[in-house]
Design an enzyme around this catalytic site. Structure first.
Site: not given
Length: 105
Positions: A45, A48
């Site tokens: 991830h 972001e």
């Protein structure tokens, strides 16, 4: 990483969700190397809360084959091509960072 090694036969992927704004991708390299030795693909991830450079580091330094979120990916067309190459999948850039449907905004 130890969990991935011990439970490899029950896993299909290893997912790394970090505080990307606090730690560079390279901080996770020793643990991720163990995951790769266990034969697991890696999802990170990334992108972001920080720029596309963190996504690039996740791919180039950690060997990520999939990026979760990846919002800042849109800022770097070359990085989109790199991710397509390593993931084996088509990654789309819709140019819309504010949400909504593609083509709006």
């Amino acid at each position: 990483a130890a969990f991935a090694e011990n439970w490899r036969q029950h896993l299909v992927d290893f997912d790394l969700a970090d505080a990307e704004e606090m730690f560079p991708a390279s901080a996770f390299k020793p643990a991720v190397d163990r995951v790769h030795r266990a034969g697991l693909p890696l999802t990170v991830h990334s992108g972001e809360n920080v720029g596309a450079d963190h996504i690039r580091s996740s791919i180039e330094q950690l060997g990520a084959r999939r990026i979760g979120h990846g919002v800042s990916l849109i800022d770097d067309a070359d990085l989109v091509a790199l991710l397509q190459a390593v993931s084996g999948r088509r990654t789309q850039r819709d140019g819309n960072r504010r949400g909504g449907k593609s083509g709006e905004g």
